[in-house]
Structures are given as C-alpha cells and as structure tokens.
Enzyme design. Structure first.
Site, PDB file in Angstrom:
ATOM      1  N   ARG A 161      44.231  51.464  41.766  1.00 19.24           N
ATOM      2  CA  ARG A 161      43.868  50.653  42.940  1.00 19.24           C
ATOM      3  C   ARG A 161      43.816  51.505  44.202  1.00 19.24           C
ATOM      4  O   ARG A 161      44.241  51.082  45.284  1.00 19.24           O
ATOM      5  CB  ARG A 161      44.828  49.486  43.157  1.00 19.24           C
ATOM      6  CG  ARG A 161      44.929  48.529  42.021  1.00 19.24           C
ATOM      7  CD  ARG A 161      43.635  47.764  41.778  1.00 19.24           C
ATOM      8  NE  ARG A 161      43.825  46.849  40.677  1.00 19.24           N
ATOM      9  CZ  ARG A 161      43.666  47.220  39.390  1.00 19.24           C
ATOM     10  NH1 ARG A 161      43.257  48.434  39.083  1.00 19.24           N
ATOM     11  NH2 ARG A 161      43.864  46.347  38.435  1.00 19.24           N
ATOM     12  N   SER A 229      45.510  39.463  42.999  1.00 21.54           N
ATOM     13  CA  SER A 229      46.862  40.056  42.997  1.00 21.54           C
ATOM     14  C   SER A 229      47.221  40.540  44.396  1.00 21.54           C
ATOM     15  O   SER A 229      46.472  41.307  44.994  1.00 21.54           O
ATOM     16  CB  SER A 229      46.920  41.255  42.052  1.00 21.54           C
ATOM     17  OG  SER A 229      46.573  40.844  40.770  1.00 21.54           O
ATOM     18  N   GLU A 325      48.353  45.008  47.631  1.00 20.30           N
ATOM     19  CA  GLU A 325      47.038  45.412  47.103  1.00 20.30           C
ATOM     20  C   GLU A 325      45.922  45.180  48.139  1.00 20.30           C
ATOM     21  O   GLU A 325      45.113  46.071  48.357  1.00 20.30           O
ATOM     22  CB  GLU A 325      46.748  44.663  45.795  1.00 20.30           C
ATOM     23  CG  GLU A 325      45.578  45.270  45.066  1.00 20.30           C
ATOM     24  CD  GLU A 325      45.362  44.706  43.677  1.00 20.30           C
ATOM     25  OE1 GLU A 325      46.262  44.802  42.833  1.00 20.30           O
ATOM     26  OE2 GLU A 325      44.270  44.177  43.443  1.00 20.30           O
TER      27      GLU A 325
HETATM   28  C1  LIG Z   1      40.567  35.530  42.499  1.00 19.14           C
HETATM   29  C2  LIG Z   1      40.527  37.027  42.709  1.00 19.14           C
HETATM   30  C3  LIG Z   1      40.685  37.867  41.615  1.00 19.14           C
HETATM   31  C4  LIG Z   1      40.668  39.243  41.785  1.00 19.14           C
HETATM   32  N1  LIG Z   1      40.802  40.044  40.682  1.00 19.14           N
HETATM   33  C5  LIG Z   1      40.777  41.380  40.816  1.00 19.14           C
HETATM   34  C6  LIG Z   1      40.915  42.225  39.665  1.00 19.14           C
HETATM   35  O1  LIG Z   1      41.031  41.759  38.535  1.00 19.14           O
HETATM   36  N2  LIG Z   1      40.898  43.571  39.856  1.00 19.14           N
HETATM   37  C7  LIG Z   1      40.734  44.123  41.090  1.00 19.14           C
HETATM   38  O2  LIG Z   1      40.720  45.361  41.183  1.00 19.14           O
HETATM   39  N3  LIG Z   1      40.588  43.356  42.200  1.00 19.14           N
HETATM   40  C8  LIG Z   1      40.599  42.014  42.092  1.00 19.14           C
HETATM   41  N4  LIG Z   1      40.470  41.201  43.197  1.00 19.14           N
HETATM   42  C9  LIG Z   1      40.312  41.834  44.531  1.00 19.14           C
HETATM   43  C10 LIG Z   1      38.847  41.948  45.001  1.00 19.14           C
HETATM   44  O3  LIG Z   1      38.020  41.090  44.287  1.00 19.14           O
HETATM   45  C11 LIG Z   1      38.320  43.384  44.870  1.00 19.14           C
HETATM   46  O4  LIG Z   1      39.151  44.285  45.533  1.00 19.14           O
HETATM   47  C12 LIG Z   1      36.889  43.506  45.428  1.00 19.14           C
HETATM   48  O5  LIG Z   1      36.376  44.773  45.100  1.00 19.14           O
HETATM   49  C13 LIG Z   1      36.809  43.302  46.939  1.00 19.14           C
HETATM   50  O6  LIG Z   1      35.447  43.219  47.295  1.00 19.14           O
HETATM   51  P1  LIG Z   1      34.969  42.627  48.680  1.00 19.14           P
HETATM   52  O7  LIG Z   1      33.506  42.891  48.799  1.00 19.14           O
HETATM   53  O8  LIG Z   1      35.384  41.222  48.805  1.00 19.14           O
HETATM   54  O9  LIG Z   1      35.766  43.563  49.694  1.00 19.14           O
HETATM   55  P2  LIG Z   1      36.431  43.164  51.095  1.00 19.14           P
HETATM   56  O10 LIG Z   1      37.591  42.269  50.839  1.00 19.14           O
HETATM   57  O11 LIG Z   1      35.413  42.674  52.045  1.00 19.14           O
HETATM   58  O12 LIG Z   1      36.956  44.578  51.563  1.00 19.14           O
HETATM   59  C14 LIG Z   1      38.035  45.200  50.901  1.00 19.14           C
HETATM   60  C15 LIG Z   1      38.253  46.592  51.524  1.00 19.14           C
HETATM   61  O13 LIG Z   1      37.138  47.417  51.202  1.00 19.14           O
HETATM   62  C16 LIG Z   1      36.523  47.909  52.395  1.00 19.14           C
HETATM   63  N5  LIG Z   1      35.073  47.898  52.156  1.00 19.14           N
HETATM   64  C17 LIG Z   1      34.309  46.845  51.741  1.00 19.14           C
HETATM   65  N6  LIG Z   1      33.032  47.241  51.618  1.00 19.14           N
HETATM   66  C18 LIG Z   1      32.994  48.540  51.982  1.00 19.14           C
HETATM   67  C19 LIG Z   1      31.957  49.518  52.075  1.00 19.14           C
HETATM   68  N7  LIG Z   1      30.690  49.222  51.767  1.00 19.14           N
HETATM   69  N8  LIG Z   1      32.277  50.778  52.498  1.00 19.14           N
HETATM   70  C20 LIG Z   1      33.561  51.100  52.808  1.00 19.14           C
HETATM   71  N9  LIG Z   1      34.585  50.221  52.749  1.00 19.14           N
HETATM   72  C21 LIG Z   1      34.296  48.964  52.327  1.00 19.14           C
HETATM   73  C22 LIG Z   1      36.934  46.957  53.499  1.00 19.14           C
HETATM   74  O14 LIG Z   1      36.936  47.630  54.752  1.00 19.14           O
HETATM   75  C23 LIG Z   1      38.329  46.551  53.042  1.00 19.14           C
HETATM   76  O15 LIG Z   1      39.273  47.522  53.466  1.00 19.14           O
HETATM   77  C24 LIG Z   1      40.469  39.816  43.075  1.00 19.14           C
HETATM   78  C25 LIG Z   1      40.295  38.952  44.178  1.00 19.14           C
HETATM   79  C26 LIG Z   1      40.322  37.574  43.999  1.00 19.14           C
HETATM   80  C27 LIG Z   1      40.103  36.673  45.178  1.00 19.14           C
END
Ligand SMILES: Cc1cc2nc3c(=O)[nH]c(=O)nc-3n(C[C@H](O)[C@H](O)[C@H](O)COP(=O)(O)OP(=O)(O)OC[C@H]3O[C@@H](n4cnc5c(N)ncnc54)[C@H](O)[C@@H]3O)c2cc1C
Length: 331
Positions: A161, A229, A325
């Site tokens: 992570r 998580s 996380e």
């Molecule tokens: C129900 C649920 C289940 C989940 N299950 C998992 C799982 O099984 N495994 C797992 O690893 N994660 C899981 N997650 C967490 C999440 O889905 C992931 O971390 C996902 O990759 C976040 O994507 P996002 O576009 O929403 O990022 P955001 O929440 O918008 O951003 C997350 C971080 O990434 C940065 N970021 C976003 N886009 C960019 C970019 N283009 N360039 C640079 N930085 C960037 C942001 O600045 C921020 O710091 C889960 C979340 C939920 C709600």
C-alpha cells in the site's frame, strides 16, 4: 471539454466518506495540456494544489484551500497485451473490460473503487494480488520541472500500500497514465481464504466471483459511506511475530513475505471490542472491523478522533501501531 476553474465547489458527493467538503478552487482535467494550465493558474495565485481521483481513499477537511485538480482523462490504448489507460478511467470498468477480452492479471483486483491514476499511488491490492505485478510503467507530470516523463516499475518504489507517489513525491508527481502488461494465459490465484476451491476457468469468471465476495464482506460506500480498509495490516519482523504468537496463540496466522509477516489488523480491532464504537457520526463498521463508516452526519473531526482512538486502544492492548491507509488532508 475546456479548462475551467470554479470556486467554492461542493465536493461532498466526490468523496466516498461523504464528508461535507468545499474546494476553494476546483477544476477537472481531461487532457495532459490542462495539467500545465492548472498548475500555471495555481502558481500565479500562490495556491496549493490537491490532486483528486474518485475520492475513495481520502479523508478531506471541510475546506480544501488552494486548487483541487480532478483527474478525468479517459483514453485507453492497446498494443497486443500492453494496455495503457489514462488516470481518469474508472478502475473496475477497465478491469471488467480487459477480463471480457480474455486478458489476465487484474481479475483479482475487480471491484476496487477509484480511478486508474490512483491505483499505483497506494499500489492497490486484494485477494493475493498487488497492481505493481502487472504495471510496466507510469506516465507522470513532474511539477518540479513541468515535464512529462515515464517511470519504470522500479522507479515507482512499490511496497505494501505504498509507492513513491504516496511518500517522497506526493503532490509533486501527477499520474497521467498507467501501462499494464497482461497475459493470455489464465492462472487463477485462489490462495486467499474466500477464493479457495473456486471453480473459475476465465479471468472474467474470477473477476465476477471476486466482485461478489467483496460485496458480501464490505459495506457498500453508496449506502454506507466509507473508504474501505482504514488501517494497514501491521507487518512484523520475525522476532516480533514470534513474540506476538506466543502471547496470542489464538490470533489468525500471519502471511509471511520478504518484508516480514503481515498480521490481521481487523482481528486486533475486533479483540478490543471496537466494532460498532462511535464518535459522533463516525463508527467502526459492525460488518468489518477495518472499516470506519459515516453512520450519519459524520464530520472530519469525528473521523479523525475515532481513527486515533482505535490506534490508541490497539496500541495499549497489543503494543502494536496501526497505520492509516487513506490519505488525510487538513490538520
Ligand atoms: C469500499 C471500498 C473498498 C476498497 N477496497 C480496496 C482494496 O481492496 N484494495 C485497495 O488497495 N484499496 C481499496 N480501497 C481504496 C481505494 O479504492 C483505492 O485506494 C483507490 O485506488 C483510490 O482511487 P481514487 O481515484 O478514489 O483516489 P482518491 O481517493 O481520489 O485519491 C487517493 C490518493 O491518490 C492521490 N491521487 C489520485 N489520483 C492521482 C493522480 N492521478 N496522480 C497522483 N496522485 C493521485 C490523491 O492525491 C490521494 O492522495 C477501497 C475503497 C473503498 C471505498
């Protein structure tokens, strides 16, 4: 689409915890050139920059000062088994589309919310697979010199992570696209408890199964706002793990890799009787102890206080620290 900055934009529906949030300035970016425009806009006004994907792994304060950049680019290209997707592409849709085409490697990561651009940020992982295993390169815009460049998998310093994007270069490197090398040959990874004995013959059947298993285990963010998580599983050295098992033989066995032995944070939290514990509108999910949910009108402060409480209680009981996380913004 055209680059446009709006001010005082409500982002309550743009974060899956549904915290009430306003961005001082906000713009959506559809093509790479707009990143440079947005940065020039911010620098000219001395504004800080926040990068946002689909908001499923962030804890946002009531007001985000400066300019919030929402990555929305949607291009996908394919050269045989090398797939390149732009940062705004929805992760789950991409996985399902590739699985339907018979391409293998991402099927265990189906059902994870969020965008492609955020996938390398925390090296998303689930059901025995981490995205770094298929990533060959990541295209970035480097705010330091205003250049675009391509980072190799090694450059990204992936960990559990973790990556260069979450650590040293957060807010400096903006992910614009990610390239994946996939395979035609399906080798199901069913080592994870919930998948053991699964009769799956294609990447699509595995992705469908994983999506179904996830739905049964995790609260659905569309009805019960959450960020998945909330805490990482602690990774213990050999000696610490041995001592932990001696004191807690009833704990589920950890998973050992080169980095150490990963133990179950959910078990630690559950043993502390924290399931269902509330601070204001924030609650430790009664369905899954690793998840903190917005049980109704939770504030940023409620989430912070509850998360810190969980850390304190687990530390007092087990002498182990839990790391967050999601990324926290604000103070
Ligand atoms: C129900 C649920 C289940 C989940 N299950 C998992 C799982 O099984 N495994 C797992 O690893 N994660 C899981 N997650 C967490 C999440 O889905 C992931 O971390 C996902 O990759 C976040 O994507 P996002 O576009 O929403 O990022 P955001 O929440 O918008 O951003 C997350 C971080 O990434 C940065 N970021 C976003 N886009 C960019 C970019 N283009 N360039 C640079 N930085 C960037 C942001 O600045 C921020 O710091 C889960 C979340 C939920 C709600």
């Amino acid at each position: 689409m055209g680059f446009a900055v709006r001010n005082n934009v409500d982002l309550t529906s743009a974060n899956t915890l549904r915290l009430p949030v306003h961005a001082q300035y906000y713009c959506e970016v559809y093509v790479d050139e707009e990143i440079a425009e947005a940065i020039a806009y911010a620098e000219a006004r001395d504004l800080s920059l926040t990068i946002l994907g689909d908001g499923s792994n962030v804890v946002l304060p009531p007001r985000i000062e400066g300019l919030t950049l929402h990555m929305r680019s949607q291009a996908i290209t394919q050269e045989e088994n090398l797939i390149t997707a732009a940062s705004g592409v929805n992760w789950h849709s991409l996985v399902m589309r590739l699985c339907e085409d018979g391409l293998c490697g991402l099927e265990n990561l189906a059902g994870i919310p969020g965008s492609v651009g955020a996938a390398p940020v925390q090296n998303i992982g689930a059901y025995g697979v981490q995205v770094e295993e298929t990533i060959v390169s990541v295209g970035v815009y480097d705010r330091l010199d205003g250049c675009t460049r391509v980072l190799s998998r090694d450059d990204c310093c992936f960990g559990y992570r973790d990556s260069i994007f979450k650590g040293a270069h957060r807010d400096r490197l903006i992910v614009t696209r990610v390239s994946f090398a996939l395979s035609d040959h399906f080798e199901p990874i069913t080592s994870y408890r919930d998948l053991q004995g699964a009769d799956v013959t294609t990447p699509l059947s595995m992705a469908t199964l994983v999506t179904r298993v996830r739905k049964g285990k995790l609260p659905d963010p569309t009805t019960t706002p959450n960020v998945g998580s909330f805490f990482k599983n602690p990774v213990l050295s050999e000696s610490t793990y041995t001592a932990f098992r001696l004191t807690h033989p009833e704990a589920p066995e950890g998973v050992t890799s080169d980095a150490g032995t990963k133990i179950h944070a959910a078990w630690l939290i559950e043993q502390c009787g924290l399931k269902g514990h509330r601070v204001g509108g924030a609650m430790v999910s009664s369905q899954h102890a690793l998840v903190i949910v917005n049980a109704g009108k939770a504030t940023y402060r409620d989430i912070r206080l509850l998360a810190a409480h969980v850390q304190d209680v687990v530390s007092d009981r087990f002498n182990l620290s839990l790391e967050f996380e999601p990324t926290f913004y604000g103070n």
